[in-house]
Design a protein around this motif. Structure first.
Motif, short mmCIF file in Angstrom:
data_model
loop_
_atom_site.label_atom_id
_atom_site.label_comp_id
_atom_site.label_asym_id
_atom_site.label_seq_id
_atom_site.Cartn_x
_atom_site.Cartn_y
_atom_site.Cartn_z
N GLU A 90 0.83 -1.21 0.00
CA GLU A 90 0.00 0.00 0.00
C GLU A 90 0.87 1.26 0.00
OE1 GLU A 90 -2.51 -0.51 3.38
OE2 GLU A 90 -3.75 -2.07 2.42
N TYR B 121 3.76 1.51 -1.49
CA TYR B 121 4.18 1.65 -2.89
C TYR B 121 3.05 2.23 -3.75
CZ TYR B 121 8.67 -0.80 -2.53
OH TYR B 121 9.96 -1.16 -2.23
N LEU B 122 1.83 1.79 -3.49
CA LEU B 122 0.68 2.33 -4.23
C LEU B 122 0.57 3.84 -4.03
CD1 LEU B 122 -2.46 -0.01 -3.90
CD2 LEU B 122 -1.36 0.80 -6.00
N SER C 152 3.18 5.74 -5.90
CA SER C 152 2.92 5.86 -7.34
C SER C 152 1.93 6.97 -7.66
CB SER C 152 2.39 4.53 -7.89
OG SER C 152 1.07 4.27 -7.47
N ARG C 153 1.12 7.34 -6.67
CA ARG C 153 0.15 8.42 -6.89
C ARG C 153 0.77 9.79 -6.67
NH1 ARG C 153 -3.36 5.20 -3.15
NH2 ARG C 153 -4.45 3.65 -4.44
N ARG D 211 2.38 1.10 -9.77
CA ARG D 211 1.00 0.82 -9.33
C ARG D 211 0.57 -0.59 -9.69
NH1 ARG D 211 -3.42 0.14 -11.68
NH2 ARG D 211 -2.57 0.77 -13.71
N ALA E 134 2.37 -3.19 -7.47
CA ALA E 134 1.86 -3.17 -6.09
C ALA E 134 0.50 -3.84 -6.02
CB ALA E 134 1.79 -1.74 -5.58
N GLU E 135 -0.36 -3.55 -6.99
CA GLU E 135 -1.68 -4.18 -7.04
C GLU E 135 -1.57 -5.68 -7.25
OE1 GLU E 135 -3.72 -1.99 -10.05
OE2 GLU E 135 -4.39 -0.41 -8.66
#
Length: 275
Positions: free
Chosen positions: A30, A32-33, A36-37, A82, A85-86
């Motif tokens: 999360e 890392y997510l 990425s944003r 993203r 990570a997902e």
């Protein structure tokens, strides 16, 4: 540089006392997510290089964090970060479901299952077996000094699965009254040793002495591809009671010879040859 919002997640991970390696891996993914944003281009690439070091440093004993850092690319493309990570988050969810299905087949109605600490993989096995209509009871050590066992007791109470909580000192006494032992793992070393909450080794010894099969439930991302048992760094946390310093190593290491099998999403592995 890692953004402050992401650092807060890392600090939350470091402060956690109850949940183990699976939760850590999820929170890391999360992080890392979120990264990425926030960032892109060279800023993202620099932050990812720093994350390669920062994620394992949260807890160097946990193989899941090491493997997460290896899984994530160092890139300037936020979409790639993203998607990876997902993917890791999806693998966590799928692995737990498969472990539940595989591990539940080891449980028979009438079993008394003893466990130590809190493992989300163990919980998934118990939950799945109960949903299949199997009737059993769980013996939970309170798992001092952080009392992770009480957190597991709360989950079993919510699921209406029968259980009783014992002090850690009664572990040997209740092991011989059990028919199956099931624990989680924070790390399975390259040579097949199990790193888990301190007290796991004692439970394994008690089960070995009384002939109770001892199984470990662990997602494959908890298998360390490089680390051998003699190189494991065991974290010690400060702890005191009534003014006295109490030694408090978080984990211990259980030799593979006491482990009947490791329940993974890939099947039940026999250590060390199948690790």
């Amino acid at each position: 540089m890692i953004p402050e919002e992401v650092r807060r997640i890392l600090e939350e991970m470091k402060a956690e006392r109850i949940r183990g390696a699976s939760w850590m891996a999820q929170k890391g993914a999360e992080a890392y997510l979120l990264l990425s944003r926030i960032l892109s281009g060279e800023e993202l690439k620099r932050a990812l290089k720093e994350m390669k070091r920062a994620i394992p440093e949260v807890n160097r004993t946990m193989a899941s964090l090491y493997n997460l850092s290896r899984f994530m690319p160092v890139t300037d493309d936020p979409e790639l970060v993203r998607s990876r990570a997902e993917e890791f988050l999806r693998l966590i969810k799928e692995a737990k479901r498969e472990i539940g299905n595989i591990g539940s087949e080891l449980i028979d109605s009438g079993d008394v299952i003893i466990t130590h600490s809190f493992s989300s993989a163990v919980l998934e096995v118990l939950k799945t077996a109960w949903e299949k209509g199997k009737q059993f009871k769980v013996v939970i050590t309170e798992s001092a000094p952080d009392y992770e066992g009480l957190a597991l007791a709360g989950e079993l109470e919510r699921l209406s699965i029968p259980f009783e909580v014992i002090t850690d000192a009664q572990l040997g006494l209740f092991a011989k009254k059990s028919t199956l032992a099931l624990v989680g793992a924070d790390n399975v070393t390259r040579d097949g040793f199990i790193v888990n909450k301190a007290g796991t080794y004692l439970l394994a010894l008690a089960c070995h002495d009384t002939g109770v099969p001892f199984y470990v439930a662990a997602e494959s991302f908890k298998l360390h591809p490089e680390l051998n048992s003699e190189d494991v760094e065991i974290v010690e946390r400060p702890y005191s009671r009534q003014g006295f310093r109490v030694r408090n190593f978080i984990f211990d290491i259980t030799p593979w010879k006491y482990v009947r099998g490791i329940i993974t999403e890939l099947g039940i592995l026999v250590p060390p040859k199948e690790i």
